[in-house]
Motif scaffolding. Structure first.
Motif, PDB file in Angstrom:
ATOM      1  N   LEU A 110      50.193  21.656  -1.500  1.00 18.10           N
ATOM      2  CA  LEU A 110      50.870  21.321  -2.748  1.00 18.10           C
ATOM      3  C   LEU A 110      50.111  21.877  -3.946  1.00 18.10           C
ATOM      4  O   LEU A 110      48.881  22.026  -3.887  1.00 18.10           O
ATOM      5  N   GLY A 111      50.849  22.123  -5.011  1.00 19.08           N
ATOM      6  CA  GLY A 111      50.176  22.642  -6.191  1.00 19.08           C
ATOM      7  C   GLY A 111      50.918  22.315  -7.467  1.00 19.08           C
ATOM      8  O   GLY A 111      52.115  22.010  -7.463  1.00 19.08           O
ATOM      9  N   TRP A 112      50.171  22.363  -8.555  1.00 18.59           N
ATOM     10  CA  TRP A 112      50.720  22.253  -9.899  1.00 18.59           C
ATOM     11  C   TRP A 112      50.499  23.578 -10.614  1.00 18.59           C
ATOM     12  O   TRP A 112      49.383  24.124 -10.604  1.00 18.59           O
ATOM     13  N   PHE A 113      51.543  24.058 -11.233  1.00 16.03           N
ATOM     14  CA  PHE A 113      51.513  25.289 -11.999  1.00 16.03           C
ATOM     15  C   PHE A 113      52.000  24.982 -13.408  1.00 16.03           C
ATOM     16  O   PHE A 113      52.675  23.977 -13.632  1.00 16.03           O
ATOM     17  N   ARG A 114      51.682  25.846 -14.335  1.00 16.23           N
ATOM     18  CA  ARG A 114      52.202  25.655 -15.681  1.00 16.23           C
ATOM     19  C   ARG A 114      52.533  27.001 -16.292  1.00 16.23           C
ATOM     20  O   ARG A 114      51.955  28.029 -15.930  1.00 16.23           O
ATOM     21  N   GLN A 115      53.460  26.959 -17.219  1.00 17.52           N
ATOM     22  CA  GLN A 115      53.855  28.176 -17.923  1.00 17.52           C
ATOM     23  C   GLN A 115      54.026  27.858 -19.394  1.00 17.52           C
ATOM     24  O   GLN A 115      54.895  27.067 -19.777  1.00 17.52           O
ATOM     25  N   ALA A 116      53.179  28.462 -20.202  1.00 15.23           N
ATOM     26  CA  ALA A 116      53.260  28.322 -21.642  1.00 15.23           C
ATOM     27  C   ALA A 116      54.179  29.411 -22.193  1.00 15.23           C
ATOM     28  O   ALA A 116      54.382  30.442 -21.541  1.00 15.23           O
ATOM     29  N   PRO A 117      54.733  29.201 -23.382  1.00 15.18           N
ATOM     30  CA  PRO A 117      55.629  30.207 -23.966  1.00 15.18           C
ATOM     31  C   PRO A 117      54.962  31.575 -24.048  1.00 15.18           C
ATOM     32  O   PRO A 117      53.836  31.699 -24.534  1.00 15.18           O
ATOM     33  N   GLY A 118      55.651  32.594 -23.542  1.00 20.26           N
ATOM     34  CA  GLY A 118      55.141  33.947 -23.614  1.00 20.26           C
ATOM     35  C   GLY A 118      54.058  34.287 -22.618  1.00 20.26           C
ATOM     36  O   GLY A 118      53.490  35.384 -22.663  1.00 20.26           O
ATOM     37  N   LYS A 119      53.769  33.361 -21.713  1.00 17.93           N
ATOM     38  CA  LYS A 119      52.708  33.600 -20.725  1.00 17.93           C
ATOM     39  C   LYS A 119      53.256  33.498 -19.315  1.00 17.93           C
ATOM     40  O   LYS A 119      54.318  32.933 -19.076  1.00 17.93           O
ATOM     41  N   GLU A 120      52.502  34.055 -18.380  1.00 16.54           N
ATOM     42  CA  GLU A 120      52.887  33.961 -16.977  1.00 16.54           C
ATOM     43  C   GLU A 120      52.599  32.565 -16.433  1.00 16.54           C
ATOM     44  O   GLU A 120      51.735  31.854 -16.943  1.00 16.54           O
ATOM     45  N   ARG A 121      53.324  32.218 -15.390  1.00 11.76           N
ATOM     46  CA  ARG A 121      53.066  30.951 -14.728  1.00 11.76           C
ATOM     47  C   ARG A 121      51.723  31.039 -14.005  1.00 11.76           C
ATOM     48  O   ARG A 121      51.445  32.020 -13.313  1.00 11.76           O
ATOM     49  N   GLU A 122      50.889  30.019 -14.185  1.00 13.45           N
ATOM     50  CA  GLU A 122      49.574  30.024 -13.575  1.00 13.45           C
ATOM     51  C   GLU A 122      49.367  28.787 -12.720  1.00 13.45           C
ATOM     52  O   GLU A 122      49.845  27.699 -13.037  1.00 13.45           O
ATOM     53  N   GLY A 123      48.648  28.969 -11.627  1.00 10.58           N
ATOM     54  CA  GLY A 123      48.298  27.848 -10.780  1.00 10.58           C
ATOM     55  C   GLY A 123      47.089  27.141 -11.340  1.00 10.58           C
ATOM     56  O   GLY A 123      46.048  27.768 -11.559  1.00 10.58           O
ATOM     57  N   ILE A 124      47.180  25.845 -11.601  1.00  5.57           N
ATOM     58  CA  ILE A 124      46.073  25.123 -12.198  1.00  5.57           C
ATOM     59  C   ILE A 124      45.386  24.177 -11.231  1.00  5.57           C
ATOM     60  O   ILE A 124      44.205  23.884 -11.391  1.00  5.57           O
ATOM     61  N   SER A 125      46.102  23.704 -10.236  1.00  4.32           N
ATOM     62  CA  SER A 125      45.482  22.811  -9.266  1.00  4.32           C
ATOM     63  C   SER A 125      46.305  22.783  -7.987  1.00  4.32           C
ATOM     64  O   SER A 125      47.526  22.698  -8.048  1.00  4.32           O
ATOM     65  N   CYS A 126      45.616  22.866  -6.869  1.00  3.52           N
ATOM     66  CA  CYS A 126      46.275  22.830  -5.564  1.00  3.52           C
ATOM     67  C   CYS A 126      45.478  21.960  -4.608  1.00  3.52           C
ATOM     68  O   CYS A 126      44.263  21.785  -4.781  1.00  3.52           O
ATOM     69  N   ILE A 127      46.175  21.417  -3.609  1.00  2.00           N
ATOM     70  CA  ILE A 127      45.544  20.543  -2.636  1.00  2.00           C
ATOM     71  C   ILE A 127      46.027  20.910  -1.242  1.00  2.00           C
ATOM     72  O   ILE A 127      47.213  21.134  -1.018  1.00  2.00           O
ATOM     73  N   SER A 128      45.081  20.970  -0.328  1.00  2.00           N
ATOM     74  CA  SER A 128      45.387  21.361   1.039  1.00  2.00           C
ATOM     75  C   SER A 128      46.035  20.215   1.807  1.00  2.00           C
ATOM     76  O   SER A 128      45.711  19.043   1.595  1.00  2.00           O
ATOM     77  N   SER A 129      46.929  20.584   2.725  1.00  2.00           N
ATOM     78  CA  SER A 129      47.565  19.573   3.574  1.00  2.00           C
ATOM     79  C   SER A 129      46.665  19.174   4.733  1.00  2.00           C
ATOM     80  O   SER A 129      46.842  18.098   5.308  1.00  2.00           O
ATOM     81  N   THR A 130      45.711  20.016   5.109  1.00  2.00           N
ATOM     82  CA  THR A 130      44.935  19.762   6.319  1.00  2.00           C
ATOM     83  C   THR A 130      43.726  18.869   6.059  1.00  2.00           C
ATOM     84  O   THR A 130      43.506  17.904   6.795  1.00  2.00           O
ATOM     85  N   ASP A 131      42.954  19.180   5.017  1.00  2.00           N
ATOM     86  CA  ASP A 131      41.726  18.409   4.792  1.00  2.00           C
ATOM     87  C   ASP A 131      41.631  17.793   3.403  1.00  2.00           C
ATOM     88  O   ASP A 131      40.615  17.197   3.061  1.00  2.00           O
ATOM     89  N   GLY A 132      42.677  17.964   2.595  1.00  2.00           N
ATOM     90  CA  GLY A 132      42.670  17.370   1.263  1.00  2.00           C
ATOM     91  C   GLY A 132      41.774  18.076   0.270  1.00  2.00           C
ATOM     92  O   GLY A 132      41.548  17.558  -0.831  1.00  2.00           O
ATOM     93  N   SER A 133      41.266  19.264   0.643  1.00  2.00           N
ATOM     94  CA  SER A 133      40.423  19.990  -0.306  1.00  2.00           C
ATOM     95  C   SER A 133      41.257  20.424  -1.506  1.00  2.00           C
ATOM     96  O   SER A 133      42.471  20.605  -1.402  1.00  2.00           O
ATOM     97  N   THR A 134      40.593  20.556  -2.633  1.00  2.00           N
ATOM     98  CA  THR A 134      41.296  20.841  -3.882  1.00  2.00           C
ATOM     99  C   THR A 134      40.728  22.062  -4.578  1.00  2.00           C
ATOM    100  O   THR A 134      39.569  22.462  -4.348  1.00  2.00           O
ATOM    101  N   TYR A 135      41.546  22.621  -5.429  1.00  2.00           N
ATOM    102  CA  TYR A 135      41.153  23.738  -6.288  1.00  2.00           C
ATOM    103  C   TYR A 135      41.619  23.428  -7.706  1.00  2.00           C
ATOM    104  O   TYR A 135      42.718  22.876  -7.898  1.00  2.00           O
ATOM    105  N   TYR A 136      40.781  23.773  -8.672  1.00  2.00           N
ATOM    106  CA  TYR A 136      41.148  23.635 -10.073  1.00  2.00           C
ATOM    107  C   TYR A 136      40.826  24.934 -10.799  1.00  2.00           C
ATOM    108  O   TYR A 136      39.741  25.514 -10.623  1.00  2.00           O
ATOM    109  N   ALA A 137      41.739  25.348 -11.650  1.00  2.00           N
ATOM    110  CA  ALA A 137      41.450  26.477 -12.521  1.00  2.00           C
ATOM    111  C   ALA A 137      40.358  26.071 -13.511  1.00  2.00           C
ATOM    112  O   ALA A 137      40.234  24.884 -13.862  1.00  2.00           O
TER     113      ALA A 137
END
Length: 129
Positions: free
Chosen positions: A34-61
């Motif tokens: 799963l992940g959360w992405f965001r898109q500000a006006p005039g910018k590309e959509r970026e991934g800001i946080s994701c979480i793994s289904s297998t071990d719950g590990s996370t990533y943050y921009a």
């Protein structure tokens, strides 16, 4: 009907907090990355946080590290994004997304958003005085 529905967006002052929710229907989230992405006006959509289904590990921009927290509640079939110390530059439409089992590295899913196969419609977050 298979869908992801975000909620919890709105207007908040700088320094404030919001919690976004993303509820799944028609499928179960526990086998998806799963992940959360965001898109500000005039910018590309970026991934800001994701979480793994297998071990719950996370990533943050780097832009949100230390301020945002992603979590999942498989019993409620929901993923959350707790956002603290919000800044005006956090203003964007926030989307949740899901990818079926594959790589377990959440960085991969936040970086290669085409790996996400299901997307919500987004919720607007505005950070302003």
């Amino acid at each position: 009907q298979v869908q992801l529905v975000e909620s919890g967006g709105g207007l908040v002052q700088p320094g404030g907090s919001l919690r976004l929710s993303c509820a799944a229907s028609g499928f179960t989230l526990d086998v998806y990355n799963l992940g959360w992405f965001r898109q500000a006006p005039g910018k590309e959509r970026e991934g800001i946080s994701c979480i793994s289904s297998t071990d719950g590990s996370t990533y943050y921009a780097d832009s949100v590290k230390g301020r945002f927290t992603i979590s999942r509640d498989n019993a409620k079939n929901t993923v959350y994004l707790q956002m603290n110390s919000l800044k005006p530059e956090d203003t964007a439409v926030y989307y949740c997304a899901a990818a079926p089992l594959g790589y377990s590295d959440p960085y991969y899913y936040c970086t290669y958003r085409d790996a996400m196969t299901k997307w919500g419609e987004g919720t607007l977050v505005t950070v302003s005085k």
